[in-house]
Write a protein that holds these residues in place. Structure first.
Motif, PDB file in Angstrom:
ATOM      1  N   ASP A 183       0.826  -1.209   0.000  1.00 49.76           N
ATOM      2  CA  ASP A 183       0.000   0.000   0.000  1.00 49.76           C
ATOM      3  C   ASP A 183       0.861   1.260   0.000  1.00 49.76           C
ATOM      4  O   ASP A 183       0.528   2.251  -0.670  1.00 49.76           O
ATOM      5  N   GLN A 184       1.950   1.236   0.733  1.00 53.69           N
ATOM      6  CA  GLN A 184       2.833   2.405   0.756  1.00 53.69           C
ATOM      7  C   GLN A 184       3.492   2.632  -0.601  1.00 53.69           C
ATOM      8  O   GLN A 184       3.623   3.773  -1.059  1.00 53.69           O
ATOM      9  N   ILE A 185       3.923   1.560  -1.249  1.00 52.54           N
ATOM     10  CA  ILE A 185       4.572   1.704  -2.560  1.00 52.54           C
ATOM     11  C   ILE A 185       3.572   2.166  -3.618  1.00 52.54           C
ATOM     12  O   ILE A 185       3.873   3.031  -4.452  1.00 52.54           O
ATOM     13  N   VAL A 186       2.360   1.603  -3.586  1.00 51.88           N
ATOM     14  CA  VAL A 186       1.344   2.015  -4.562  1.00 51.88           C
ATOM     15  C   VAL A 186       0.975   3.481  -4.369  1.00 51.88           C
ATOM     16  O   VAL A 186       0.662   4.201  -5.326  1.00 51.88           O
ATOM     17  N   GLY A 187       1.035   3.954  -3.146  1.00 53.01           N
ATOM     18  CA  GLY A 187       0.727   5.355  -2.885  1.00 53.01           C
ATOM     19  C   GLY A 187       1.715   6.324  -3.510  1.00 53.01           C
ATOM     20  O   GLY A 187       1.444   7.534  -3.576  1.00 53.01           O
ATOM     21  N   MET A 188       2.867   5.836  -3.960  1.00 48.22           N
ATOM     22  CA  MET A 188       3.841   6.702  -4.623  1.00 48.22           C
ATOM     23  C   MET A 188       3.400   7.120  -6.029  1.00 48.22           C
ATOM     24  O   MET A 188       3.942   8.066  -6.595  1.00 48.22           O
ATOM     25  N   PHE A 189       2.436   6.414  -6.608  1.00 47.20           N
ATOM     26  CA  PHE A 189       2.025   6.670  -7.990  1.00 47.20           C
ATOM     27  C   PHE A 189       0.729   7.494  -8.005  1.00 47.20           C
ATOM     28  O   PHE A 189      -0.110   7.389  -7.107  1.00 47.20           O
ATOM     29  N   THR A 190       0.580   8.289  -9.045  1.00 44.25           N
ATOM     30  CA  THR A 190      -0.628   9.091  -9.277  1.00 44.25           C
ATOM     31  C   THR A 190      -1.300   8.595 -10.552  1.00 44.25           C
ATOM     32  O   THR A 190      -0.682   7.901 -11.368  1.00 44.25           O
ATOM     33  N   PRO A 191      -2.568   8.961 -10.770  1.00 37.75           N
ATOM     34  CA  PRO A 191      -3.259   8.484 -11.994  1.00 37.75           C
ATOM     35  C   PRO A 191      -2.580   8.908 -13.285  1.00 37.75           C
ATOM     36  O   PRO A 191      -2.791   8.278 -14.335  1.00 37.75           O
ATOM     37  N   GLU A 192      -1.751   9.953 -13.266  1.00 41.02           N
ATOM     38  CA  GLU A 192      -1.069  10.379 -14.489  1.00 41.02           C
ATOM     39  C   GLU A 192       0.141   9.524 -14.810  1.00 41.02           C
ATOM     40  O   GLU A 192       0.654   9.590 -15.949  1.00 41.02           O
ATOM     41  N   ASP A 193       0.630   8.722 -13.883  1.00 42.24           N
ATOM     42  CA  ASP A 193       1.812   7.899 -14.120  1.00 42.24           C
ATOM     43  C   ASP A 193       1.473   6.691 -14.982  1.00 42.24           C
ATOM     44  O   ASP A 193       0.365   6.142 -14.915  1.00 42.24           O
ATOM     45  N   LEU A 194       2.461   6.266 -15.777  1.00 37.15           N
ATOM     46  CA  LEU A 194       2.227   5.137 -16.678  1.00 37.15           C
ATOM     47  C   LEU A 194       2.026   3.836 -15.915  1.00 37.15           C
ATOM     48  O   LEU A 194       1.306   2.940 -16.387  1.00 37.15           O
ATOM     49  N   LEU A 195       2.673   3.706 -14.754  1.00 33.52           N
ATOM     50  CA  LEU A 195       2.574   2.467 -13.990  1.00 33.52           C
ATOM     51  C   LEU A 195       1.471   2.493 -12.941  1.00 33.52           C
ATOM     52  O   LEU A 195       1.458   1.660 -12.034  1.00 33.52           O
ATOM     53  N   TYR A 196       0.551   3.435 -13.043  1.00 30.74           N
ATOM     54  CA  TYR A 196      -0.503   3.533 -12.031  1.00 30.74           C
ATOM     55  C   TYR A 196      -1.406   2.302 -12.042  1.00 30.74           C
ATOM     56  O   TYR A 196      -1.731   1.736 -10.996  1.00 30.74           O
ATOM     57  N   ASN A 197      -1.819   1.864 -13.233  1.00 33.02           N
ATOM     58  CA  ASN A 197      -2.678   0.672 -13.329  1.00 33.02           C
ATOM     59  C   ASN A 197      -1.941  -0.590 -12.872  1.00 33.02           C
ATOM     60  O   ASN A 197      -2.535  -1.474 -12.251  1.00 33.02           O
ATOM     61  N   SER A 198      -0.649  -0.653 -13.196  1.00 31.80           N
ATOM     62  CA  SER A 198       0.134  -1.807 -12.738  1.00 31.80           C
ATOM     63  C   SER A 198       0.219  -1.826 -11.218  1.00 31.80           C
ATOM     64  O   SER A 198       0.144  -2.891 -10.584  1.00 31.80           O
ATOM     65  N   ALA A 199       0.347  -0.668 -10.624  1.00 31.37           N
ATOM     66  CA  ALA A 199       0.408  -0.596  -9.169  1.00 31.37           C
ATOM     67  C   ALA A 199      -0.913  -1.029  -8.537  1.00 31.37           C
ATOM     68  O   ALA A 199      -0.932  -1.752  -7.526  1.00 31.37           O
ATOM     69  N   LEU A 200      -2.029  -0.609  -9.130  1.00 29.17           N
ATOM     70  CA  LEU A 200      -3.329  -1.041  -8.602  1.00 29.17           C
ATOM     71  C   LEU A 200      -3.514  -2.544  -8.741  1.00 29.17           C
ATOM     72  O   LEU A 200      -4.073  -3.199  -7.853  1.00 29.17           O
ATOM     73  N   GLU A 201      -3.050  -3.093  -9.865  1.00 27.11           N
ATOM     74  CA  GLU A 201      -3.139  -4.548 -10.057  1.00 27.11           C
ATOM     75  C   GLU A 201      -2.302  -5.282  -9.012  1.00 27.11           C
ATOM     76  O   GLU A 201      -2.720  -6.312  -8.469  1.00 27.11           O
ATOM     77  N   TYR A 202      -1.124  -4.746  -8.715  1.00 26.65           N
ATOM     78  CA  TYR A 202      -0.274  -5.372  -7.701  1.00 26.65           C
ATOM     79  C   TYR A 202      -0.880  -5.235  -6.301  1.00 26.65           C
ATOM     80  O   TYR A 202      -0.707  -6.107  -5.449  1.00 26.65           O
ATOM     81  N   GLN A 203      -1.601  -4.182  -6.074  1.00 24.99           N
ATOM     82  CA  GLN A 203      -2.247  -3.998  -4.774  1.00 24.99           C
ATOM     83  C   GLN A 203      -3.341  -5.027  -4.536  1.00 24.99           C
ATOM     84  O   GLN A 203      -3.580  -5.453  -3.397  1.00 24.99           O
ATOM     85  N   GLU A 204      -3.997  -5.457  -5.591  1.00 26.47           N
ATOM     86  CA  GLU A 204      -5.054  -6.469  -5.452  1.00 26.47           C
ATOM     87  C   GLU A 204      -4.504  -7.844  -5.095  1.00 26.47           C
ATOM     88  O   GLU A 204      -5.253  -8.703  -4.637  1.00 26.47           O
ATOM     89  N   THR A 205      -3.195  -8.059  -5.297  1.00 27.91           N
ATOM     90  CA  THR A 205      -2.621  -9.371  -4.949  1.00 27.91           C
ATOM     91  C   THR A 205      -2.630  -9.605  -3.446  1.00 27.91           C
ATOM     92  O   THR A 205      -2.596 -10.762  -3.003  1.00 27.91           O
TER      93      THR A 205
END
Length: 375
Positions: free
Chosen positions: A88-110
Protein backbone atom coordinates in the motif's frame (compact mmCIF):
# COMPACT_ATOMS: atom_id res chain seq x y z
CA UNK A 1 -29.18 -56.92 79.38
CA UNK A 2 -26.58 -54.30 78.88
CA UNK A 3 -27.56 -51.16 77.04
CA UNK A 4 -25.66 -50.32 73.85
CA UNK A 5 -22.88 -47.76 73.95
CA UNK A 6 -23.83 -44.18 73.23
CA UNK A 7 -23.46 -43.14 69.58
CA UNK A 8 -20.96 -40.48 70.57
CA UNK A 9 -18.54 -43.09 71.95
CA UNK A 10 -18.80 -45.29 68.85
CA UNK A 11 -18.24 -42.23 66.65
CA UNK A 12 -15.13 -41.27 68.59
CA UNK A 13 -13.47 -44.72 68.72
CA UNK A 14 -13.91 -45.75 65.06
CA UNK A 15 -12.21 -42.73 63.35
CA UNK A 16 -9.28 -43.00 65.74
CA UNK A 17 -8.54 -46.57 64.68
CA UNK A 18 -8.94 -45.82 60.97
CA UNK A 19 -6.69 -42.77 61.25
CA UNK A 20 -3.73 -44.72 62.64
CA UNK A 21 -4.15 -47.55 60.14
CA UNK A 22 -4.31 -45.11 57.26
CA UNK A 23 -1.31 -43.17 58.57
CA UNK A 24 0.75 -46.34 58.93
CA UNK A 25 -0.11 -47.42 55.38
CA UNK A 26 0.74 -44.00 53.89
CA UNK A 27 4.08 -43.87 55.72
CA UNK A 28 4.94 -47.33 54.44
CA UNK A 29 4.07 -46.38 50.88
CA UNK A 30 6.11 -43.17 51.11
CA UNK A 31 9.12 -45.08 52.41
CA UNK A 32 8.87 -47.60 49.60
CA UNK A 33 8.50 -44.84 47.00
CA UNK A 34 11.61 -43.13 48.37
CA UNK A 35 13.61 -46.35 48.16
CA UNK A 36 12.50 -46.91 44.59
CA UNK A 37 13.37 -43.34 43.65
CA UNK A 38 16.94 -43.79 44.83
CA UNK A 39 17.18 -47.28 43.26
CA UNK A 40 17.27 -48.98 46.68
CA UNK A 41 14.21 -51.17 46.21
CA UNK A 42 14.65 -54.90 46.15
CA UNK A 43 13.41 -55.37 42.59
CA UNK A 44 14.32 -52.27 40.54
CA UNK A 45 12.54 -52.38 37.16
CA UNK A 46 15.00 -51.11 34.53
CA UNK A 47 12.59 -51.70 31.63
CA UNK A 48 9.93 -49.59 33.26
CA UNK A 49 12.39 -46.76 33.86
CA UNK A 50 13.64 -46.77 30.25
CA UNK A 51 10.13 -46.86 28.82
CA UNK A 52 8.90 -43.99 30.99
CA UNK A 53 11.93 -41.84 30.09
CA UNK A 54 11.29 -42.34 26.39
CA UNK A 55 7.62 -41.59 27.00
CA UNK A 56 8.47 -38.24 28.63
CA UNK A 57 10.88 -37.27 25.84
CA UNK A 58 8.27 -38.18 23.21
CA UNK A 59 5.65 -36.06 24.97
CA UNK A 60 7.96 -33.03 25.08
CA UNK A 61 8.69 -33.39 21.35
CA UNK A 62 5.00 -33.55 20.43
CA UNK A 63 4.21 -30.53 22.59
CA UNK A 64 7.04 -28.56 20.98
CA UNK A 65 5.84 -29.47 17.46
CA UNK A 66 2.31 -28.36 18.34
CA UNK A 67 3.59 -25.04 19.70
CA UNK A 68 5.76 -24.46 16.63
CA UNK A 69 2.78 -25.14 14.36
CA UNK A 70 0.74 -22.43 16.09
CA UNK A 71 3.71 -20.04 15.97
CA UNK A 72 4.14 -20.70 12.23
CA UNK A 73 0.53 -19.82 11.49
CA UNK A 74 0.78 -16.63 13.55
CA UNK A 75 4.04 -15.60 11.86
CA UNK A 76 2.56 -16.31 8.43
CA UNK A 77 -0.38 -14.03 9.18
CA UNK A 78 1.94 -11.27 10.42
CA UNK A 79 4.04 -11.59 7.26
CA UNK A 80 1.00 -11.20 5.00
CA UNK A 81 -0.20 -8.19 7.01
CA UNK A 82 3.22 -6.55 6.79
CA UNK A 83 3.36 -7.21 3.04
CA UNK A 84 -0.05 -5.59 2.53
CA UNK A 85 1.09 -2.48 4.41
CA UNK A 86 4.32 -2.33 2.40
CA UNK A 87 2.50 -2.70 -0.94
CA UNK A 88 0.00 0.00 0.00
CA UNK A 89 2.83 2.40 0.76
CA UNK A 90 4.57 1.70 -2.56
CA UNK A 91 1.34 2.02 -4.56
CA UNK A 92 0.73 5.35 -2.89
CA UNK A 93 3.84 6.70 -4.62
CA UNK A 94 2.03 6.67 -7.99
CA UNK A 95 -0.63 9.09 -9.28
CA UNK A 96 -3.26 8.48 -11.99
CA UNK A 97 -1.07 10.38 -14.49
CA UNK A 98 1.81 7.90 -14.12
CA UNK A 99 2.23 5.14 -16.68
CA UNK A 100 2.57 2.47 -13.99
CA UNK A 101 -0.50 3.53 -12.03
CA UNK A 102 -2.68 0.67 -13.33
CA UNK A 103 0.13 -1.81 -12.74
CA UNK A 104 0.41 -0.60 -9.17
CA UNK A 105 -3.33 -1.04 -8.60
CA UNK A 106 -3.14 -4.55 -10.06
CA UNK A 107 -0.27 -5.37 -7.70
CA UNK A 108 -2.25 -4.00 -4.77
CA UNK A 109 -5.05 -6.47 -5.45
CA UNK A 110 -2.62 -9.37 -4.95
CA UNK A 111 -2.71 -8.73 -1.19
CA UNK A 112 -6.33 -9.89 -0.98
CA UNK A 113 -5.59 -12.98 -3.07
CA UNK A 114 -2.60 -13.90 -0.93
CA UNK A 115 -4.56 -13.40 2.26
CA UNK A 116 -7.27 -15.75 0.97
CA UNK A 117 -4.61 -18.38 0.25
CA UNK A 118 -3.15 -17.81 3.69
CA UNK A 119 -6.53 -18.35 5.37
CA UNK A 120 -6.99 -21.58 3.43
CA UNK A 121 -3.58 -22.79 4.64
CA UNK A 122 -4.44 -21.79 8.21
CA UNK A 123 -7.75 -23.69 8.08
CA UNK A 124 -6.17 -26.86 6.74
CA UNK A 125 -3.33 -26.91 9.25
CA UNK A 126 -5.63 -26.26 12.17
CA UNK A 127 -8.30 -28.78 11.26
CA UNK A 128 -6.11 -31.54 9.82
CA UNK A 129 -2.94 -31.15 11.91
CA UNK A 130 -3.47 -29.14 15.10
CA UNK A 131 -6.74 -30.78 16.19
CA UNK A 132 -5.49 -34.38 15.63
CA UNK A 133 -2.25 -33.47 17.42
CA UNK A 134 -4.27 -32.28 20.41
CA UNK A 135 -6.11 -35.61 20.47
CA UNK A 136 -2.79 -37.40 20.16
CA UNK A 137 -1.46 -35.46 23.15
CA UNK A 138 -4.46 -36.44 25.29
CA UNK A 139 -3.18 -40.04 25.25
CA UNK A 140 -0.08 -38.90 27.11
CA UNK A 141 -2.16 -37.46 29.94
CA UNK A 142 -4.14 -40.68 30.27
CA UNK A 143 -0.98 -42.78 30.30
CA UNK A 144 0.67 -40.48 32.83
CA UNK A 145 -2.27 -41.00 35.23
CA UNK A 146 -2.06 -44.76 34.78
CA UNK A 147 1.70 -44.67 35.41
CA UNK A 148 1.00 -43.16 38.83
CA UNK A 149 -1.47 -45.98 39.48
CA UNK A 150 1.21 -48.53 38.59
CA UNK A 151 3.62 -46.92 41.05
CA UNK A 152 0.94 -46.97 43.75
CA UNK A 153 0.10 -50.63 43.19
CA UNK A 154 3.73 -51.56 43.15
CA UNK A 155 4.25 -49.87 46.48
CA UNK A 156 1.25 -51.75 47.89
CA UNK A 157 2.61 -55.05 46.60
CA UNK A 158 6.00 -54.45 48.19
CA UNK A 159 4.35 -53.46 51.46
CA UNK A 160 2.34 -56.68 51.52
CA UNK A 161 5.55 -58.58 50.77
CA UNK A 162 7.20 -57.10 53.85
CA UNK A 163 4.14 -58.03 55.93
CA UNK A 164 4.36 -61.59 54.60
CA UNK A 165 8.01 -61.86 55.54
CA UNK A 166 7.21 -60.61 59.03
CA UNK A 167 4.33 -63.12 59.40
CA UNK A 168 6.55 -66.02 58.33
CA UNK A 169 8.97 -65.19 61.13
CA UNK A 170 6.17 -65.47 63.71
CA UNK A 171 5.34 -69.10 62.69
CA UNK A 172 1.62 -68.28 62.95
CA UNK A 173 -0.18 -70.12 60.18
CA UNK A 174 -3.27 -67.91 60.31
CA UNK A 175 -1.25 -64.71 59.96
CA UNK A 176 0.88 -66.29 57.23
CA UNK A 177 -2.17 -67.34 55.20
CA UNK A 178 -3.80 -63.91 55.51
CA UNK A 179 -0.59 -62.08 54.61
CA UNK A 180 0.03 -64.37 51.65
CA UNK A 181 -3.49 -63.80 50.31
CA UNK A 182 -3.08 -60.02 50.52
CA UNK A 183 0.30 -60.19 48.81
CA UNK A 184 -0.96 -62.34 45.92
CA UNK A 185 -3.95 -60.05 45.41
CA UNK A 186 -1.75 -56.92 45.35
CA UNK A 187 0.76 -58.60 43.04
CA UNK A 188 -1.91 -59.67 40.52
CA UNK A 189 -3.43 -56.19 40.52
CA UNK A 190 -0.01 -54.65 39.97
CA UNK A 191 1.07 -56.99 37.17
CA UNK A 192 -2.21 -56.59 35.27
CA UNK A 193 -2.01 -52.80 35.19
CA UNK A 194 1.77 -52.88 34.60
CA UNK A 195 1.43 -54.99 31.45
CA UNK A 196 -1.37 -52.81 30.09
CA UNK A 197 0.55 -49.57 30.56
CA UNK A 198 3.78 -50.97 29.12
CA UNK A 199 1.91 -52.18 26.04
CA UNK A 200 0.17 -48.83 25.56
CA UNK A 201 3.42 -46.86 25.89
CA UNK A 202 5.14 -49.02 23.28
CA UNK A 203 2.14 -48.78 20.97
CA UNK A 204 2.06 -45.00 21.29
CA UNK A 205 5.75 -44.81 20.39
CA UNK A 206 5.33 -47.07 17.38
CA UNK A 207 2.31 -45.12 16.09
CA UNK A 208 4.30 -41.86 15.88
CA UNK A 209 5.51 -42.58 12.33
CA UNK A 210 2.05 -43.25 10.98
CA UNK A 211 0.53 -40.22 12.70
CA UNK A 212 3.24 -37.68 11.88
CA UNK A 213 3.68 -39.11 8.39
CA UNK A 214 0.09 -38.13 7.63
CA UNK A 215 0.66 -34.74 9.26
CA UNK A 216 3.79 -34.19 7.17
CA UNK A 217 2.00 -35.01 3.90
CA UNK A 218 -0.92 -32.75 4.84
CA UNK A 219 1.37 -29.82 5.60
CA UNK A 220 3.35 -30.29 2.38
CA UNK A 221 0.24 -30.27 0.17
CA UNK A 222 -1.30 -27.32 2.01
CA UNK A 223 1.87 -25.23 1.72
CA UNK A 224 2.31 -26.12 -1.95
CA UNK A 225 -1.24 -24.97 -2.71
CA UNK A 226 -0.70 -21.72 -0.82
CA UNK A 227 2.57 -20.93 -2.57
CA UNK A 228 1.08 -21.72 -5.97
CA UNK A 229 -1.75 -19.30 -5.21
CA UNK A 230 0.81 -16.67 -4.20
CA UNK A 231 2.68 -17.07 -7.48
CA UNK A 232 -0.51 -17.03 -9.56
CA UNK A 233 -1.68 -13.81 -7.91
CA UNK A 234 1.26 -11.79 -9.27
CA UNK A 235 1.36 -13.21 -12.81
CA UNK A 236 -0.83 -10.42 -14.24
CA UNK A 237 1.33 -7.78 -12.60
CA UNK A 238 4.49 -9.36 -13.99
CA UNK A 239 3.11 -9.11 -17.51
CA UNK A 240 2.30 -5.42 -17.01
CA UNK A 241 5.76 -4.48 -15.69
CA UNK A 242 7.90 -6.68 -17.95
CA UNK A 243 9.05 -3.62 -19.96
CA UNK A 244 10.26 -1.67 -16.91
CA UNK A 245 14.01 -1.17 -16.58
CA UNK A 246 14.91 -2.73 -13.23
CA UNK A 247 18.48 -1.42 -13.11
CA UNK A 248 19.35 1.08 -10.40
CA UNK A 249 22.41 2.70 -12.02
CA UNK A 250 20.83 6.12 -11.61
CA UNK A 251 21.30 5.75 -7.87
CA UNK A 252 25.06 5.61 -8.42
CA UNK A 253 24.93 8.80 -10.51
CA UNK A 254 23.00 10.62 -7.81
CA UNK A 255 25.56 9.57 -5.25
CA UNK A 256 28.33 11.05 -7.42
CA UNK A 257 26.48 14.37 -7.65
CA UNK A 258 26.33 14.63 -3.88
CA UNK A 259 29.73 13.12 -3.12
CA UNK A 260 31.91 15.03 -0.67
CA UNK A 261 35.25 16.43 -1.84
CA UNK A 262 38.28 14.94 -0.05
CA UNK A 263 39.66 17.13 2.73
CA UNK A 264 43.03 18.90 2.47
CA UNK A 265 44.46 16.60 5.13
CA UNK A 266 43.40 13.50 3.21
CA UNK A 267 44.88 14.88 -0.03
CA UNK A 268 48.17 15.62 1.70
CA UNK A 269 48.35 12.10 3.09
CA UNK A 270 47.71 10.69 -0.38
CA UNK A 271 50.47 12.82 -1.85
CA UNK A 272 52.92 11.76 0.84
CA UNK A 273 52.14 8.11 0.14
CA UNK A 274 52.88 8.73 -3.54
CA UNK A 275 56.30 10.34 -2.90
CA UNK A 276 55.48 14.03 -3.43
CA UNK A 277 57.24 15.16 -0.25
CA UNK A 278 60.50 13.30 -0.65
CA UNK A 279 59.22 9.82 0.27
CA UNK A 280 59.74 7.72 -2.86
CA UNK A 281 56.99 5.36 -3.87
CA UNK A 282 57.65 1.63 -3.54
CA UNK A 283 59.05 0.26 -6.78
CA UNK A 284 60.90 -2.85 -7.91
CA UNK A 285 63.09 -0.90 -10.38
CA UNK A 286 66.73 -0.12 -9.39
CA UNK A 287 67.06 3.20 -7.55
CA UNK A 288 68.18 6.22 -9.63
CA UNK A 289 70.99 8.61 -8.86
CA UNK A 290 70.54 10.48 -5.59
CA UNK A 291 70.95 14.26 -5.51
CA UNK A 292 71.66 15.75 -2.10
CA UNK A 293 71.21 19.45 -1.39
CA UNK A 294 72.28 20.94 1.93
CA UNK A 295 71.51 24.50 3.01
CA UNK A 296 73.55 26.18 5.76
CA UNK A 297 74.02 29.75 7.02
CA UNK A 298 76.81 31.59 8.83
CA UNK A 299 77.21 34.99 10.49
CA UNK A 300 78.69 36.71 7.39
CA UNK A 301 75.69 35.79 5.25
CA UNK A 302 73.69 32.96 3.72
CA UNK A 303 75.70 30.44 1.79
CA UNK A 304 74.37 27.38 -0.13
CA UNK A 305 76.35 24.24 -0.62
CA UNK A 306 75.21 21.76 -3.25
CA UNK A 307 76.65 18.33 -3.79
CA UNK A 308 75.67 15.45 -6.03
CA UNK A 309 76.56 11.84 -5.48
CA UNK A 310 75.81 9.01 -7.85
CA UNK A 311 74.88 5.66 -6.34
CA UNK A 312 74.32 2.54 -8.40
CA UNK A 313 71.90 -0.26 -7.65
CA UNK A 314 74.71 -2.57 -6.52
CA UNK A 315 75.82 -0.34 -3.65
CA UNK A 316 77.69 2.90 -2.74
CA UNK A 317 81.04 3.78 -4.35
CA UNK A 318 83.67 6.19 -2.95
CA UNK A 319 84.03 9.52 -4.84
CA UNK A 320 87.31 11.32 -5.43
CA UNK A 321 87.89 14.92 -4.25
CA UNK A 322 87.81 16.12 -7.87
CA UNK A 323 84.39 14.53 -8.39
CA UNK A 324 83.08 16.10 -5.18
CA UNK A 325 84.29 19.57 -6.23
CA UNK A 326 82.84 19.17 -9.72
CA UNK A 327 79.49 18.08 -8.31
CA UNK A 328 79.48 21.05 -5.91
CA UNK A 329 80.15 23.55 -8.71
CA UNK A 330 77.48 22.05 -10.94
CA UNK A 331 75.02 22.15 -8.05
CA UNK A 332 75.72 25.84 -7.42
CA UNK A 333 75.05 26.75 -11.06
CA UNK A 334 71.80 24.76 -11.09
CA UNK A 335 70.70 26.21 -7.76
CA UNK A 336 71.30 29.79 -8.97
CA UNK A 337 69.26 29.15 -12.12
CA UNK A 338 66.30 27.85 -10.14
CA UNK A 339 63.98 29.94 -8.01
CA UNK A 340 64.31 29.34 -4.28
CA UNK A 341 61.92 26.74 -2.88
CA UNK A 342 59.36 27.87 -0.30
CA UNK A 343 60.15 26.88 3.25
CA UNK A 344 59.03 23.35 4.04
CA UNK A 345 56.25 23.01 6.57
CA UNK A 346 54.38 20.14 8.23
CA UNK A 347 54.80 16.74 6.63
CA UNK A 348 57.15 18.13 3.94
CA UNK A 349 59.69 19.36 6.51
CA UNK A 350 59.66 16.04 8.34
CA UNK A 351 59.89 13.94 5.16
CA UNK A 352 62.62 15.99 3.43
CA UNK A 353 64.71 17.00 6.46
CA UNK A 354 65.39 13.50 7.75
CA UNK A 355 66.33 12.20 4.29
CA UNK A 356 68.63 15.10 3.44
CA UNK A 357 70.54 14.97 6.72
CA UNK A 358 71.25 11.26 6.32
CA UNK A 359 72.41 11.65 2.71
CA UNK A 360 74.66 14.62 3.52
CA UNK A 361 76.35 12.62 6.27
CA UNK A 362 76.94 9.85 3.75
CA UNK A 363 78.44 12.35 1.28
CA UNK A 364 80.84 13.81 3.89
CA UNK A 365 82.03 10.36 4.88
CA UNK A 366 82.76 9.46 1.26
CA UNK A 367 84.58 12.71 0.53
CA UNK A 368 86.62 12.44 3.75
CA UNK A 369 87.69 8.91 2.89
CA UNK A 370 88.71 9.99 -0.60
CA UNK A 371 90.82 12.90 0.76
CA UNK A 372 92.67 10.62 3.16
CA UNK A 373 93.47 8.20 0.33
CA UNK A 374 94.68 11.11 -1.85
CA UNK A 375 96.96 12.44 0.88
Amino acid sequence: MDSPAPPEVQHQDQPKENFWVKTKRNVSRAAQKTKRRFAKAENADVHWKDETERFKAHKRAVQKANQDSARFLLSFKEMCDARKTMVDQIVGMFTPEDLLYNSALEYQETSAKMDAARRQLDSVLRQDVAVPTGTYLSQFEDLKHRQHLVDTRRGEMERQLRNLNAAQKSNNSVKIAAAELKYNTAKASYRTLYDEVMTDMKTLWQDRVRFFGAALATMAHAEASAYEAFAASVEDTLAMVSHVDRSVDFLDDSRKLHAKEPSAYASKLAEVSQGVYGRPAISSAPPPAIVVTRASSDKAGDRTEVAEVAKSADGPESASPAECAEAAERGKSEESAKSPDPPATGLQAVASGSMRSSLVDLLEQRCGASKEQAC
